[in-house]
Write a protein that holds these residues in place. Structure first.
Motif, PDB file in Angstrom:
ATOM      1  N   GLY A  39       0.799  -1.234   0.000  1.00  0.00           N
ATOM      2  CA  GLY A  39       0.000   0.000   0.000  1.00  0.00           C
ATOM      3  C   GLY A  39       0.827   1.277   0.000  1.00  0.00           C
ATOM      4  O   GLY A  39       0.311   2.355   0.257  1.00  0.00           O
ATOM      5  N   TYR A  58      -0.997  -3.840  -3.315  1.00  0.00           N
ATOM      6  CA  TYR A  58      -1.738  -2.562  -3.256  1.00  0.00           C
ATOM      7  C   TYR A  58      -0.800  -1.358  -3.406  1.00  0.00           C
ATOM      8  O   TYR A  58      -1.096  -0.268  -2.919  1.00  0.00           O
ATOM      9  CB  TYR A  58      -2.541  -2.422  -1.951  1.00  0.00           C
ATOM     10  CG  TYR A  58      -3.165  -3.701  -1.490  1.00  0.00           C
ATOM     11  CD1 TYR A  58      -4.298  -4.201  -2.103  1.00  0.00           C
ATOM     12  CD2 TYR A  58      -2.590  -4.432  -0.454  1.00  0.00           C
ATOM     13  CE1 TYR A  58      -4.845  -5.400  -1.704  1.00  0.00           C
ATOM     14  CE2 TYR A  58      -3.131  -5.639  -0.054  1.00  0.00           C
ATOM     15  CZ  TYR A  58      -4.257  -6.121  -0.674  1.00  0.00           C
ATOM     16  OH  TYR A  58      -4.788  -7.310  -0.279  1.00  0.00           O
ATOM     17  N   ASN A  60       0.997   1.879  -4.168  1.00  0.00           N
ATOM     18  CA  ASN A  60       0.246   3.081  -4.528  1.00  0.00           C
ATOM     19  C   ASN A  60       1.169   4.213  -4.945  1.00  0.00           C
ATOM     20  O   ASN A  60       0.981   5.353  -4.548  1.00  0.00           O
ATOM     21  CB  ASN A  60      -0.623   3.489  -3.332  1.00  0.00           C
ATOM     22  CG  ASN A  60      -1.839   4.270  -3.749  1.00  0.00           C
ATOM     23  OD1 ASN A  60      -2.289   4.178  -4.881  1.00  0.00           O
ATOM     24  ND2 ASN A  60      -2.365   5.065  -2.828  1.00  0.00           N
ATOM     25  N   THR A  77      -2.873  -6.303  -6.889  1.00  0.00           N
ATOM     26  CA  THR A  77      -3.804  -5.176  -6.824  1.00  0.00           C
ATOM     27  C   THR A  77      -3.052  -3.835  -6.759  1.00  0.00           C
ATOM     28  O   THR A  77      -3.456  -2.901  -6.095  1.00  0.00           O
ATOM     29  CB  THR A  77      -4.770  -5.306  -5.623  1.00  0.00           C
ATOM     30  OG1 THR A  77      -5.115  -6.668  -5.447  1.00  0.00           O
ATOM     31  CG2 THR A  77      -6.046  -4.530  -5.851  1.00  0.00           C
ATOM     32  N   ASN A  79      -1.807  -0.247  -7.679  1.00  0.00           N
ATOM     33  CA  ASN A  79      -2.562   0.880  -8.234  1.00  0.00           C
ATOM     34  C   ASN A  79      -1.671   1.884  -8.949  1.00  0.00           C
ATOM     35  O   ASN A  79      -2.117   2.611  -9.816  1.00  0.00           O
ATOM     36  CB  ASN A  79      -3.328   1.580  -7.115  1.00  0.00           C
ATOM     37  CG  ASN A  79      -4.487   2.387  -7.628  1.00  0.00           C
ATOM     38  OD1 ASN A  79      -5.277   1.884  -8.418  1.00  0.00           O
ATOM     39  ND2 ASN A  79      -4.566   3.639  -7.218  1.00  0.00           N
ATOM     40  N   ARG A  98      -3.780  -2.397 -11.632  1.00  0.00           N
ATOM     41  CA  ARG A  98      -4.610  -1.446 -12.365  1.00  0.00           C
ATOM     42  C   ARG A  98      -3.766  -0.363 -13.033  1.00  0.00           C
ATOM     43  O   ARG A  98      -4.157   0.231 -14.008  1.00  0.00           O
ATOM     44  CB  ARG A  98      -5.617  -0.825 -11.406  1.00  0.00           C
ATOM     45  CG  ARG A  98      -6.616   0.092 -12.009  1.00  0.00           C
ATOM     46  CD  ARG A  98      -7.498   0.672 -10.950  1.00  0.00           C
ATOM     47  NE  ARG A  98      -8.207  -0.354 -10.217  1.00  0.00           N
ATOM     48  CZ  ARG A  98      -8.029  -0.628  -8.926  1.00  0.00           C
ATOM     49  NH1 ARG A  98      -7.138   0.032  -8.226  1.00  0.00           N
ATOM     50  NH2 ARG A  98      -8.726  -1.563  -8.329  1.00  0.00           N
ATOM     51  N   LEU A 122      -5.396   5.174 -15.993  1.00  0.00           N
ATOM     52  CA  LEU A 122      -4.730   4.100 -15.264  1.00  0.00           C
ATOM     53  C   LEU A 122      -4.512   2.932 -16.226  1.00  0.00           C
ATOM     54  O   LEU A 122      -5.473   2.367 -16.749  1.00  0.00           O
ATOM     55  CB  LEU A 122      -5.586   3.642 -14.075  1.00  0.00           C
ATOM     56  CG  LEU A 122      -5.947   4.720 -13.054  1.00  0.00           C
ATOM     57  CD1 LEU A 122      -6.868   4.156 -11.988  1.00  0.00           C
ATOM     58  CD2 LEU A 122      -4.689   5.280 -12.413  1.00  0.00           C
TER      59      LEU A 122
ATOM     60  N   ARG B 224     -11.186  -7.867  -7.552  1.00  0.00           N
ATOM     61  CA  ARG B 224     -10.525  -6.673  -6.978  1.00  0.00           C
ATOM     62  C   ARG B 224     -11.039  -5.360  -7.570  1.00  0.00           C
ATOM     63  O   ARG B 224     -10.273  -4.400  -7.710  1.00  0.00           O
ATOM     64  CB  ARG B 224      -9.010  -6.731  -7.201  1.00  0.00           C
ATOM     65  CG  ARG B 224      -8.321  -7.989  -6.742  1.00  0.00           C
ATOM     66  CD  ARG B 224      -8.043  -7.956  -5.254  1.00  0.00           C
ATOM     67  NE  ARG B 224      -6.892  -8.787  -4.913  1.00  0.00           N
ATOM     68  CZ  ARG B 224      -6.952 -10.080  -4.602  1.00  0.00           C
ATOM     69  NH1 ARG B 224      -8.117 -10.688  -4.587  1.00  0.00           N
ATOM     70  NH2 ARG B 224      -5.865 -10.756  -4.312  1.00  0.00           N
ATOM     71  N   VAL B 227     -10.578  -1.753  -5.844  1.00  0.00           N
ATOM     72  CA  VAL B 227      -9.753  -1.914  -4.647  1.00  0.00           C
ATOM     73  C   VAL B 227      -8.439  -1.163  -4.824  1.00  0.00           C
ATOM     74  O   VAL B 227      -7.683  -1.435  -5.754  1.00  0.00           O
ATOM     75  CB  VAL B 227      -9.447  -3.401  -4.361  1.00  0.00           C
ATOM     76  CG1 VAL B 227      -8.544  -3.533  -3.138  1.00  0.00           C
ATOM     77  CG2 VAL B 227     -10.731  -4.185  -4.164  1.00  0.00           C
ATOM     78  N   PHE B 228      -8.195  -0.202  -3.983  1.00  0.00           N
ATOM     79  CA  PHE B 228      -6.902   0.475  -3.924  1.00  0.00           C
ATOM     80  C   PHE B 228      -6.732   0.995  -2.501  1.00  0.00           C
ATOM     81  O   PHE B 228      -7.630   0.861  -1.675  1.00  0.00           O
ATOM     82  CB  PHE B 228      -6.801   1.574  -4.994  1.00  0.00           C
ATOM     83  CG  PHE B 228      -7.684   2.762  -4.753  1.00  0.00           C
ATOM     84  CD1 PHE B 228      -7.157   3.969  -4.347  1.00  0.00           C
ATOM     85  CD2 PHE B 228      -9.070   2.661  -4.905  1.00  0.00           C
ATOM     86  CE1 PHE B 228      -7.981   5.062  -4.112  1.00  0.00           C
ATOM     87  CE2 PHE B 228      -9.891   3.746  -4.681  1.00  0.00           C
ATOM     88  CZ  PHE B 228      -9.342   4.955  -4.284  1.00  0.00           C
ATOM     89  N   LYS B 229      -5.584   1.551  -2.227  1.00  0.00           N
ATOM     90  CA  LYS B 229      -5.263   1.941  -0.857  1.00  0.00           C
ATOM     91  C   LYS B 229      -6.348   2.832  -0.245  1.00  0.00           C
ATOM     92  O   LYS B 229      -6.782   2.624   0.882  1.00  0.00           O
ATOM     93  CB  LYS B 229      -3.907   2.664  -0.876  1.00  0.00           C
ATOM     94  CG  LYS B 229      -3.383   3.125   0.464  1.00  0.00           C
ATOM     95  CD  LYS B 229      -2.804   1.964   1.273  1.00  0.00           C
ATOM     96  CE  LYS B 229      -1.937   2.445   2.422  1.00  0.00           C
ATOM     97  NZ  LYS B 229      -2.700   3.006   3.525  1.00  0.00           N
ATOM     98  N   ALA B 300      -1.438  -3.435   4.673  1.00  0.00           N
ATOM     99  CA  ALA B 300      -1.781  -2.253   3.874  1.00  0.00           C
ATOM    100  C   ALA B 300      -2.631  -1.263   4.656  1.00  0.00           C
ATOM    101  O   ALA B 300      -2.665  -0.087   4.326  1.00  0.00           O
ATOM    102  CB  ALA B 300      -2.509  -2.679   2.600  1.00  0.00           C
TER     103      ALA B 300
END
Lengths: 239, 501
Positions: A39, A58, A60, A77, A79, A98, A122, B224, B227-229, B300
């Protein structure tokens, strides 16, 4: 900040990174610690050793560079940001990512880019230098996957490539087209124009790991795209 | 019979003495059943399209309409019901997999209706909730086992993330996509007012609803979507969806035609593209793998949010729940086979999974036997139809329940089970702007609040009758339950005695 990760549990290690105000980290002796950079945004982590599963989950916006091999589920996942692996990596690389970019110098395992998706600006990118296992781009819904197959004689993808694919594109560098593709995936030799589309990612790969963009792009590439964004449309009857 | 002839399921009965040809029914019906025929100067009906949603009946200003089952019958057959025959015709005509919506409507036993509750008489007197305090606050999460005291008598114990519920009822996962934005807003506002939680489902969180974050459970499913932070940080808890009671072993699939601009933005996928959530998480093949997802979500989110793992009630649910309790999850949600859905293959919905009553009892017993019951909370779902069902669920071992079908009904749903068509005349299970605007979030939120408040009163009343004054004391208190008309095996699994014992 430099951290010797020897004998550190993943929770301790990740807490040190999270709690620190530093923006750059160098981790040495990493051995299987999971969830590094989960994250995370705005930081850069250089890793020597073998980080554990779910590296950069995640993610980011942070940048992670691995000198060594990475394990399963890197960039799960994800981002935004970048993961660069000077080595090989395991299964489900870039699961449902993504955006952001993943570069792997060597080979990757099964289900690379599974569920990769995109939304407007994205747009995720995965570039694998060597070969990949089965189920490449399964359920792919967006983004670009490039498999360069450097040093490979056979087509560098395994079986069941593109199963359930309904968006995005794959570029596979090989003399021979992948075989056994599902019906909803169209495969054609990439034109010079289409290859230009991936030039900048191949360039970045070359910048990270060496090689020659022109030479790589001169080879034959196969471009895989789905022929429907709605693969299951005809499957159902309302009851 | 023509090969593709569809026998209408319903008959539209219009009382010509009452009908004033105002055409309200025509305007209200997205299925295009009603039509004004100018030549005949009368309203006519295309009954084949009718799903019995009752919208026209409710809005007819002169009560001129009735929808009733079509009296036309195929030759009666004990083996071949009309429904089965109709389904054969549908599949023969289309070659398609039968797709249905909402919960399993088949006539399987409902164990809630075979369980009776206790009340105090003479000894251990009942409590009147109107004049004595009655606690329905519930905490979900791990329960710390070790408490130590320092010199000053201050207690020390391991602090783990938890959810605090003012009522033991939460709104179960329904994605933005399967239901409308107005429906989501109604649930979010009601959950906030009630001091409980609603669940985003797997469709992401609309940017307008981040403000309700502290009453939101955000879901992470195999696709997902969204779904992100920021999404993970927005919710009070994160739910990993492994399965759903209506379709165990089957994933989700939002057809591209429903992926409009707002859904596309919320799910973060292109407009018009199918949103496919396959049955498995392709990185989870074991409890160890599940542990990895649980821990990555904890990492996370800074370990501050409880992680829920939701599974469908299936045959070996107790063993699976035992694994989940050991995976680091804080809460297990178990969804029974009568739980609803926006769309599921009919054969799966009607034939797969087990009743929540049996699943819940066996999971609670298993976790107790293994000494790990306090490591997790249990949320039961999959058709809680009334406050009595909720009380029975808690007495069987649940910490709280999820409701969804009854919540939809509070917003206007009449269980026509046609959510998959996207033409919900009540503005709930649709993305058509003209239909969505029929659902007023001010009214729907109020009705949801009314429903849960009423159930909570009833829960207090029932508990009071038993001489119990808190959910905590009711939980797993199976002595408060007795079975009627159940065989010994069923009683053993439910862990209750027969009435009269």
């Amino acid at each position: 900040m430099t951290i010797d990760a020897k004998n550190l549990g993943y929770d301790e290690l990740n807490k040190m990174i999270k709690d620190s105000a530093d923006e750059k980290f160098e981790l040495s002796n990493v051995l299987g610690q999971r969830y590094i950079g989960a994250g995370m945004s705005g930081k850069e982590i250089k890793i020597t050793g073998t980080p554990g599963n779910a590296l950069g989950a995640y993610l980011n916006g942070a940048k992670i560079i691995v000198h060594g091999n990475a394990q399963d589920a890197i960039g799960d996942t994800m981002n935004d940001g970048a993961i660069i692996v000077h080595g090989n990596c395991g299964d489900t690389t870039g699961y449902a990512m993504r955006s952001g970019e993943i570069y792997v110098q060597g080979n990757a395992g099964y289900r690379v880019g599974i569920h990769m998706k995109s939304y407007k600006e994205l747009y995720p990118i995965i570039v694998i230098g060597g070969k990949v296992g089965d189920f490449l781009g399964e359920y792919q819904a967006g983004g670009i996957i490039v498999v360069l197959g450097i040093g490979e004689e056979k087509c560098p993808v395994g079986s069941f490539c593109g199963t359930g694919m309904h968006g995005g594109e794959m570029f596979i560098r090989s003399e021979n087209a992948p075989t056994g593709l599902p019906k909803q995936v169209s495969c054609s030799e990439a034109t010079a124009e289409e290859k230009e589309q991936i030039r900048r990612y191949v360039d970045r790969f070359v910048k990270h790991f060496g090689n020659n963009t022109e030479e790589l792009l001169q080879s034959k590439f196969w471009k895989l795209v789905p022929n429907s964004a709605n693969p299951y449309k005809q499957l159902y009857v309302s009851n | 019979m023509a090969v593709n002839y569809k026998n209408p399921l319903f008959e539209v009965v219009r009382n010509p003495d009452r009908c004033i040809k105002c055409r309200v029914c025509e305007r209200q019906c997205a299925n295009e059943v009603h039509k004004y025929d100018a030549d005949l100067d009368k309203m006519i009906a295309n009954e084949q399209n009718c799903v019995d949603c009752q919208r026209c009946v409710c809005l007819c200003p002169t009560n001129a309409l009735k929808i009733r089952p079509n009296e036309n019958q195929f030759r009666p057959n004990g083996n071949w019901s009309m429904q089965l025959m109709d389904e054969v015709y549908k599949q023969a005509g289309s070659g398609g997999v039968l797709l249905s919506a909402m919960g399993n409507p088949q006539n399987y036993p409902v164990y809630w209706d075979k369980i009776l509750l206790n009340a105090s008489q003479v000894t251990n007197p009942p409590i009147d909730p109107l004049r004595e305090p009655m606690e329905t606050k519930t905490f979900l999460g791990k329960k710390s086992q070790k408490i130590s005291y320092d010199k000053d008598g201050k207690a020390h114990y391991e602090k783990t993330p938890y959810l605090e519920l003012d009522v033991p009822i939460m709104f179960s996962a329904m994605s933005f996509g399967s239901i409308s934005k107005n429906a989501h807003e109604s649930l979010a506002r009601a959950a906030t007012a009630l001091g409980t939680y609603y669940n985003t489902g797997e469709g992401g969180l609309h940017r307008d609803f981040y403000q309700y974050g502290k009453n939101t459970i955000v879901q992470v499913a195999s696709g997902r979507f969204g779904v992100f932070k920021g999404y993970l940080d927005a919710g009070a808890a994160v739910e990993i969806k492994m399965g759903q009671g209506a379709k165990p072993g089957i994933g989700g699939h939002l057809p591209g035609m429903k992926v409009n601009e707002e859904i596309s933005r919320t799910r973060m996928i292109p407009m018009g593209a199918d949103a496919i959530s396959p049955a498995p998480h392709h990185d989870i093949y074991s409890i160890e793998d599940l542990r990895q997802l649980v821990n990555s979500l904890k990492e996370a989110t800074g370990g501050e949010k409880p992680i829920i793992v939701k599974i469908a009630a299936v045959h070996n649910v107790a063993a699976i729940a035992s694994g989940i309790a050991r995976s680091g999850a804080d809460i297990i949600a178990i969804d029974g086979f009568r739980g609803g859905t926006g769309a599921a293959p009919t054969r799966i919905r009607d034939n797969v999974g087990i009743p929540i009553e049996l699943a819940l009892a066996s999971v609670d017993s298993r976790l107790r036997d293994e000494g790990i019951r306090n490591d997790v909370s249990i949320v039961a779902a999959g058709s809680m139809r009334s406050a009595a069902d909720v009380v029975k669920a808690i007495a069987l071992g649940a910490d709280a329940v999820y409701i969804a079908t009854s919540a939809l009904m509070a917003m206007g749903c009449h269980l026509c089970r046609s959510c998959n068509t996207g033409k919900c005349n009540w503005g709930i299970a649709t993305q058509r702007a003209d239909l969505v605007k029929r659902l007023n979030p001010d009214i729907a939120a109020e009705r949801l609040i009314n429903l849960v408040t009423a159930w909570n009163h009833e829960i207090k009343e029932i508990m009071g009758g038993m001489g119990i004054n808190s959910i905590e004391a009711l939980r797993g208190n199976r002595l408060m339950l007795r079975g009627v008309g159940l065989n010994q095996k069923e009683l053993d699994i439910l862990g209750i005695m027969h009435a009269g014992e």
